[in-house]
Design a protein around this motif. Structure first.
Motif, PDB file in Angstrom:
ATOM      1  N   ALA A 165      11.035  -0.499  -2.127  1.00  0.00           N
ATOM      2  CA  ALA A 165       9.969  -1.497  -2.268  1.00  0.00           C
ATOM      3  C   ALA A 165      10.252  -2.710  -1.382  1.00  0.00           C
ATOM      4  O   ALA A 165       9.324  -3.262  -0.755  1.00  0.00           O
ATOM      5  CB  ALA A 165       9.848  -1.913  -3.729  1.00  0.00           C
ATOM      6  N   ILE A 166      11.512  -3.135  -1.316  1.00  0.00           N
ATOM      7  CA  ILE A 166      11.853  -4.282  -0.460  1.00  0.00           C
ATOM      8  C   ILE A 166      11.667  -3.924   1.008  1.00  0.00           C
ATOM      9  O   ILE A 166      11.139  -4.721   1.805  1.00  0.00           O
ATOM     10  CB  ILE A 166      13.298  -4.746  -0.729  1.00  0.00           C
ATOM     11  N   GLU A 167      12.076  -2.699   1.381  1.00  0.00           N
ATOM     12  CA  GLU A 167      11.873  -2.278   2.760  1.00  0.00           C
ATOM     13  C   GLU A 167      10.385  -2.276   3.104  1.00  0.00           C
ATOM     14  O   GLU A 167       9.986  -2.671   4.216  1.00  0.00           O
ATOM     15  CB  GLU A 167      12.464  -0.881   2.955  1.00  0.00           C
ATOM     16  N   THR A 168       9.577  -1.830   2.155  1.00  0.00           N
ATOM     17  CA  THR A 168       8.126  -1.841   2.363  1.00  0.00           C
ATOM     18  C   THR A 168       7.616  -3.269   2.511  1.00  0.00           C
ATOM     19  O   THR A 168       6.763  -3.557   3.365  1.00  0.00           O
ATOM     20  CB  THR A 168       7.414  -1.151   1.190  1.00  0.00           C
ATOM     21  N   ALA A 169       8.116  -4.181   1.664  1.00  0.00           N
ATOM     22  CA  ALA A 169       7.678  -5.580   1.719  1.00  0.00           C
ATOM     23  C   ALA A 169       7.940  -6.176   3.097  1.00  0.00           C
ATOM     24  O   ALA A 169       7.074  -6.859   3.668  1.00  0.00           O
ATOM     25  CB  ALA A 169       8.398  -6.383   0.641  1.00  0.00           C
ATOM     26  N   TRP A 170       9.113  -5.891   3.640  1.00  0.00           N
ATOM     27  CA  TRP A 170       9.429  -6.436   4.959  1.00  0.00           C
ATOM     28  C   TRP A 170       8.618  -5.760   6.066  1.00  0.00           C
ATOM     29  O   TRP A 170       8.230  -6.390   7.054  1.00  0.00           O
ATOM     30  CB  TRP A 170      10.928  -6.306   5.245  1.00  0.00           C
ATOM     31  N   LYS A 171       8.359  -4.460   5.900  1.00  0.00           N
ATOM     32  CA  LYS A 171       7.510  -3.778   6.888  1.00  0.00           C
ATOM     33  C   LYS A 171       6.109  -4.375   6.890  1.00  0.00           C
ATOM     34  O   LYS A 171       5.501  -4.548   7.953  1.00  0.00           O
ATOM     35  CB  LYS A 171       7.449  -2.282   6.576  1.00  0.00           C
ATOM     36  N   ARG A 214      -8.530  16.242   0.173  1.00  0.00           N
ATOM     37  CA  ARG A 214      -8.259  15.118   1.069  1.00  0.00           C
ATOM     38  C   ARG A 214      -9.125  13.908   0.708  1.00  0.00           C
ATOM     39  O   ARG A 214      -8.650  12.774   0.731  1.00  0.00           O
ATOM     40  CB  ARG A 214      -8.494  15.543   2.517  1.00  0.00           C
ATOM     41  N   ILE A 215     -10.376  14.186   0.377  1.00  0.00           N
ATOM     42  CA  ILE A 215     -11.254  13.082  -0.035  1.00  0.00           C
ATOM     43  C   ILE A 215     -10.756  12.488  -1.347  1.00  0.00           C
ATOM     44  O   ILE A 215     -10.706  11.262  -1.520  1.00  0.00           O
ATOM     45  CB  ILE A 215     -12.698  13.595  -0.178  1.00  0.00           C
ATOM     46  N   PHE A 216     -10.371  13.353  -2.272  1.00  0.00           N
ATOM     47  CA  PHE A 216      -9.865  12.922  -3.575  1.00  0.00           C
ATOM     48  C   PHE A 216      -8.635  12.047  -3.407  1.00  0.00           C
ATOM     49  O   PHE A 216      -8.483  11.006  -4.062  1.00  0.00           O
ATOM     50  CB  PHE A 216      -9.546  14.178  -4.397  1.00  0.00           C
ATOM     51  N   GLN A 217      -7.756  12.444  -2.490  1.00  0.00           N
ATOM     52  CA  GLN A 217      -6.502  11.721  -2.296  1.00  0.00           C
ATOM     53  C   GLN A 217      -6.716  10.344  -1.681  1.00  0.00           C
ATOM     54  O   GLN A 217      -5.865   9.473  -1.808  1.00  0.00           O
ATOM     55  CB  GLN A 217      -5.561  12.558  -1.415  1.00  0.00           C
ATOM     56  N   LYS A 218      -7.843  10.165  -1.004  1.00  0.00           N
ATOM     57  CA  LYS A 218      -8.123   8.857  -0.432  1.00  0.00           C
ATOM     58  C   LYS A 218      -8.511   7.837  -1.492  1.00  0.00           C
ATOM     59  O   LYS A 218      -8.480   6.629  -1.240  1.00  0.00           O
ATOM     60  CB  LYS A 218      -9.243   8.969   0.606  1.00  0.00           C
ATOM     61  N   PHE A 219      -8.888   8.320  -2.674  1.00  0.00           N
ATOM     62  CA  PHE A 219      -9.329   7.409  -3.728  1.00  0.00           C
ATOM     63  C   PHE A 219      -8.329   7.287  -4.878  1.00  0.00           C
ATOM     64  O   PHE A 219      -8.422   6.360  -5.674  1.00  0.00           O
ATOM     65  CB  PHE A 219     -10.686   7.870  -4.290  1.00  0.00           C
ATOM     66  N   VAL A 220      -7.422   8.226  -4.984  1.00  0.00           N
ATOM     67  CA  VAL A 220      -6.401   8.150  -6.038  1.00  0.00           C
ATOM     68  C   VAL A 220      -5.041   8.402  -5.400  1.00  0.00           C
ATOM     69  O   VAL A 220      -4.938   8.866  -4.264  1.00  0.00           O
ATOM     70  CB  VAL A 220      -6.659   9.172  -7.161  1.00  0.00           C
ATOM     71  N   SER A 221      -3.987   8.107  -6.140  1.00  0.00           N
ATOM     72  CA  SER A 221      -2.639   8.249  -5.602  1.00  0.00           C
ATOM     73  C   SER A 221      -2.271   9.723  -5.456  1.00  0.00           C
ATOM     74  O   SER A 221      -2.801  10.593  -6.146  1.00  0.00           O
ATOM     75  CB  SER A 221      -1.634   7.550  -6.523  1.00  0.00           C
ATOM     76  N   CYS A 266       2.820   1.855   5.586  1.00  0.00           N
ATOM     77  CA  CYS A 266       4.167   1.363   5.222  1.00  0.00           C
ATOM     78  C   CYS A 266       4.541   1.804   3.816  1.00  0.00           C
ATOM     79  O   CYS A 266       5.690   2.193   3.553  1.00  0.00           O
ATOM     80  CB  CYS A 266       4.213  -0.159   5.320  1.00  0.00           C
ATOM     81  N   VAL A 267       3.593   1.750   2.895  1.00  0.00           N
ATOM     82  CA  VAL A 267       3.852   2.151   1.503  1.00  0.00           C
ATOM     83  C   VAL A 267       4.190   3.632   1.440  1.00  0.00           C
ATOM     84  O   VAL A 267       5.181   4.046   0.821  1.00  0.00           O
ATOM     85  CB  VAL A 267       2.635   1.832   0.617  1.00  0.00           C
ATOM     86  N   HIS A 268       3.369   4.457   2.068  1.00  0.00           N
ATOM     87  CA  HIS A 268       3.588   5.902   2.032  1.00  0.00           C
ATOM     88  C   HIS A 268       4.872   6.289   2.749  1.00  0.00           C
ATOM     89  O   HIS A 268       5.543   7.255   2.370  1.00  0.00           O
ATOM     90  CB  HIS A 268       2.405   6.619   2.669  1.00  0.00           C
ATOM     91  N   GLU A 269       5.220   5.552   3.771  1.00  0.00           N
ATOM     92  CA  GLU A 269       6.430   5.855   4.534  1.00  0.00           C
ATOM     93  C   GLU A 269       7.680   5.720   3.670  1.00  0.00           C
ATOM     94  O   GLU A 269       8.679   6.393   3.913  1.00  0.00           O
ATOM     95  CB  GLU A 269       6.502   4.915   5.733  1.00  0.00           C
ATOM     96  N   GLU A 270       7.618   4.867   2.643  1.00  0.00           N
ATOM     97  CA  GLU A 270       8.767   4.656   1.753  1.00  0.00           C
ATOM     98  C   GLU A 270       8.552   5.334   0.397  1.00  0.00           C
ATOM     99  O   GLU A 270       9.138   4.934  -0.609  1.00  0.00           O
ATOM    100  CB  GLU A 270       9.007   3.162   1.557  1.00  0.00           C
ATOM    101  N   ILE A 319      -3.202  -5.683  -2.545  1.00  0.00           N
ATOM    102  CA  ILE A 319      -2.852  -4.282  -2.736  1.00  0.00           C
ATOM    103  C   ILE A 319      -1.692  -4.186  -3.709  1.00  0.00           C
ATOM    104  O   ILE A 319      -0.745  -4.989  -3.666  1.00  0.00           O
ATOM    105  CB  ILE A 319      -2.493  -3.608  -1.396  1.00  0.00           C
ATOM    106  N   LEU A 320      -1.784  -3.220  -4.626  1.00  0.00           N
ATOM    107  CA  LEU A 320      -0.742  -2.978  -5.611  1.00  0.00           C
ATOM    108  C   LEU A 320      -0.110  -1.629  -5.297  1.00  0.00           C
ATOM    109  O   LEU A 320      -0.806  -0.607  -5.250  1.00  0.00           O
ATOM    110  CB  LEU A 320      -1.331  -2.960  -7.027  1.00  0.00           C
ATOM    111  N   ALA A 321       1.181  -1.610  -5.054  1.00  0.00           N
ATOM    112  CA  ALA A 321       1.894  -0.374  -4.745  1.00  0.00           C
ATOM    113  C   ALA A 321       2.958  -0.130  -5.799  1.00  0.00           C
ATOM    114  O   ALA A 321       3.532  -1.073  -6.348  1.00  0.00           O
ATOM    115  CB  ALA A 321       2.532  -0.439  -3.357  1.00  0.00           C
ATOM    116  N   ILE A 322       3.198   1.159  -6.076  1.00  0.00           N
ATOM    117  CA  ILE A 322       4.140   1.543  -7.137  1.00  0.00           C
ATOM    118  C   ILE A 322       5.176   2.481  -6.535  1.00  0.00           C
ATOM    119  O   ILE A 322       4.852   3.394  -5.761  1.00  0.00           O
ATOM    120  CB  ILE A 322       3.392   2.245  -8.289  1.00  0.00           C
ATOM    121  N   PHE A 323       6.425   2.288  -6.944  1.00  0.00           N
ATOM    122  CA  PHE A 323       7.518   3.105  -6.432  1.00  0.00           C
ATOM    123  C   PHE A 323       8.257   3.754  -7.597  1.00  0.00           C
ATOM    124  O   PHE A 323       8.500   3.101  -8.619  1.00  0.00           O
ATOM    125  CB  PHE A 323       8.490   2.258  -5.613  1.00  0.00           C
TER     126      PHE A 323
END
Length: 564
Positions: A364-370, A267-274, A331-335, A347-351
């Motif tokens: 990605a667009i849905e995330t942008a609007w969220k 859990r700690i690891f996941q907070k720092f990497v994807s 919002c990013v994780h939700e999509e 923030i840089l997000a990848i899909f």
């Protein structure tokens, strides 16, 4: 240090009972239950046989009573003394009683007792008060069933027996016995057998303990080793108060402690990497310096006027950022996106990293609007809070500056295509990243949101991929821009959400697009009219750009940016 052997080890204040003791106890309990149940069933079958035998005897006695009833009816017909006949019948029936609560009855169809004989004199005045049994007798009579077995209840308890309808007296003759009278001997036998079972079982308990101790010798040794490890390492006490307190439970508790530690690290690891990197590391037990070219969608979001906000809020900007990112990352994780990096206010997000996903650009667009919506919601709450304060007093100059600083506004740029995605760095330190021209493009598109006064700007790649899977978004071309460092112009688009657009908003963008076409063709006067009539803020950019001039010679329709 050797562990002192005792029958019961302790972990803290909790005694650890050897598994051999528990299995022996369970085994003995099962044997006892088996013996008890077997003997109980045997006794029940015996009881059934006793009842059947009793019924046979009762039938013989009932036949005799039936015959006497016929004879007494003939005598009563001549003497007209029915009471004397009833007394004779009662006396005759009582001679055959063998149990302390035997009974013989003569009952008419209405339930009235014509005569009765009770072995217990205290029951002689008992009235018939069992309507269920009476109803069954009448039901059988209507079916022409004039004899059979019967059960009925009295204040003394439940009776069972036989009956036969006597047509002369027009009554049911009943001969019955109290059920508990026939069960006394059965329970006495059951008690004796149970005592024998307990004595024999206790005799074998010690033998069973010795056998199981030998069988579980290896488990005992493992447990003793764990006790020694715990004492040497001075580990915290494992709470097993809610689990069975045996040595196997102790092994399970130790394993759970180890598993909990690993989960916490993950859990700690996941907070720092994807999360895709965490999943791969967990599956392959290794992270290597590797990567590949992949077709992904990249979202870049940045807070506008961040320098002013930092200067105003100081260290408290961190709290504001955490509130903002808590919602943005959700919002990013939700999509199904992953957070590539957080750089200050950006923030840089990848899909599309998890698998090939044709909807990655749409997500990605849905995330942008969220992101823009949750940021707008934060602004709305701050405005409401200001209104509450101003009901009692006006904001000070310092509070006014803070208020403006916390009214966060963001721009979002989205682009996609072939990029490098993987791990870079060294064996000592590495980072998961995405590299490519499209990553830079997403950042530049976000920068254009400030110029064109739009919350979201996307590329033609995003438009094409989204339109192939969804009709929710209407893409309106905004401009053709040549960013710094590039030699070609790039079409940029605004993705209007049809589910959230206001009345007439789409029509305004259609007018704007007409103006843009005239702008591209060098017909700036016509474009000026369209831009003025559409009423959009983005049109002001073009009105200021073209003024009242005509298009310059060799006009290509591409606007060259001089800054990044």
């Amino acid at each position: 240090m050797p562990v002192r052997r005792t029958i019961f080890q302790r972990v803290g204040a909790t005694p650890v009972i050897p598994i051999s003791v528990k299995i022996s106890a369970i085994f003995i309990t099962l044997i006892l239950l088996s013996n008890f149940m077997t003997n109980f069933m045997s006794l029940q079958l015996l009881q059934r046989q006793i009842i059947n035998l009793t019924n046979t005897i009762l039938v013989d006695q009932l036949k005799e009573l039936y015959t006497n009833a016929g004879n007494q009816y003939q005598l009563a017909s001549f003497s007209n003394d029915t009471e004397a006949a009833y007394k004779v019948l009662s006396s005759t029936a009582a001679k055959n009683f063998t149990l302390p609560n035997s009974v013989a009855l003569g009952i008419d169809r209405s339930g009235h007792i014509l005569f009765s004989a009770w072995a217990d004199p205290a029951m002689s005045g008992t009235q018939w008060k069992d309507p269920v049994a009476l109803g069954l007798l009448n039901e059988n009579y209507n079916k022409h069933l004039f004899e059979g077995s019967i059960q009925f209840t009295t204040p003394a308890g439940e009776y069972f027996g036989v009956y036969k309808y006597q047509s002369d007296w027009q009554c049911f003759l009943i001969r019955a016995e109290l059920r508990k009278d026939t069960q006394k001997d059965t329970y006495r036998v059951l008690g004796i057998i149970s005592l024998v079972i307990v004595v024999l079982t206790a005799a074998f308990l010690l033998i069973g303990m010795l056998v199981f101790q030998k069988l579980f010798e290896s488990i005992r040794k493992i447990s003793e080793s764990l006790y020694a490890m715990q004492a040497a390492a001075q580990l915290s006490v494992i709470d097993i108060s809610k689990a069975p307190n045996d040595d196997i439970t102790y092994l399970a508790a130790s394993f759970n402690t180890l598993a909990s530690t690993i989960n916490n690290l993950l859990r700690i690891f996941q907070k720092f990497v994807s999360k895709d990197v965490v999943a791969k590391a967990y599956a392959e037990h290794n992270i290597a310096l590797e990567g590949s070219q992949r077709e992904l969608t990249v979202l870049f979001s940045d807070i506008k006027s961040f320098t002013y906000r930092t200067e105003t809020l100081g260290n408290e900007i961190i709290d504001v950022l955490n509130v903002h990112y808590n919602k943005v990352i959700h919002c990013v994780h939700e999509e199904d996106g992953v957070v590539g990096s957080i750089i200050g206010d950006a923030i840089l997000a990848i899909f599309g990293t998890q698998n090939a996903d044709a909807k990655k650009s749409c997500r990605a667009i849905e995330t942008a609007w969220k992101i823009t919506n949750v940021t707008a919601e934060l602004r709305r709450k701050m405005i409401e809070r200001r209104a509450e304060i101003e009901q009692t007093r006006r904001l000070t100059e310092a509070e006014e500056r803070v208020f403006k600083a916390v009214l966060l506004d963001v721009g979002v740029g989205v682009d996609g295509g072939i990029v490098f995605y993987g791990n870079i760095g060294s064996d000592e330190h590495m980072a998961n990243t995405v590299i490519g021209d499209n990553v830079n493009s997403a950042s530049r598109l976000e920068g254009l949101t400030r110029i064109y006064h739009l919350p979201v700007i996307v590329s033609a790649y995003i438009r094409d991929e989204t339109q192939a899977v969804s009709s929710r978004y209407h893409f309106y071309e905004i401009d053709t821009v040549q960013v710094k460092g590039k030699t070609e112009g790039k079409h940029i688009y605004f993705p209007l959400d049809s589910e959230q657009s206001g009345d007439g908003e789409e029509h305004k963008y259609e007018i704007f697009e007409n103006g843009l076409q005239s702008y591209y063709q060098g017909k700036w006067k016509a474009a000026h009219e369209f831009f003025e009539s559409c009423g959009l803020e983005v049109a002001q950019v073009f009105l200021e750009r073209i003024g009242t001039d005509e298009a310059p010679e060799n006009w290509s329709g591409i606007w060259t940016m001089t800054t990044k």
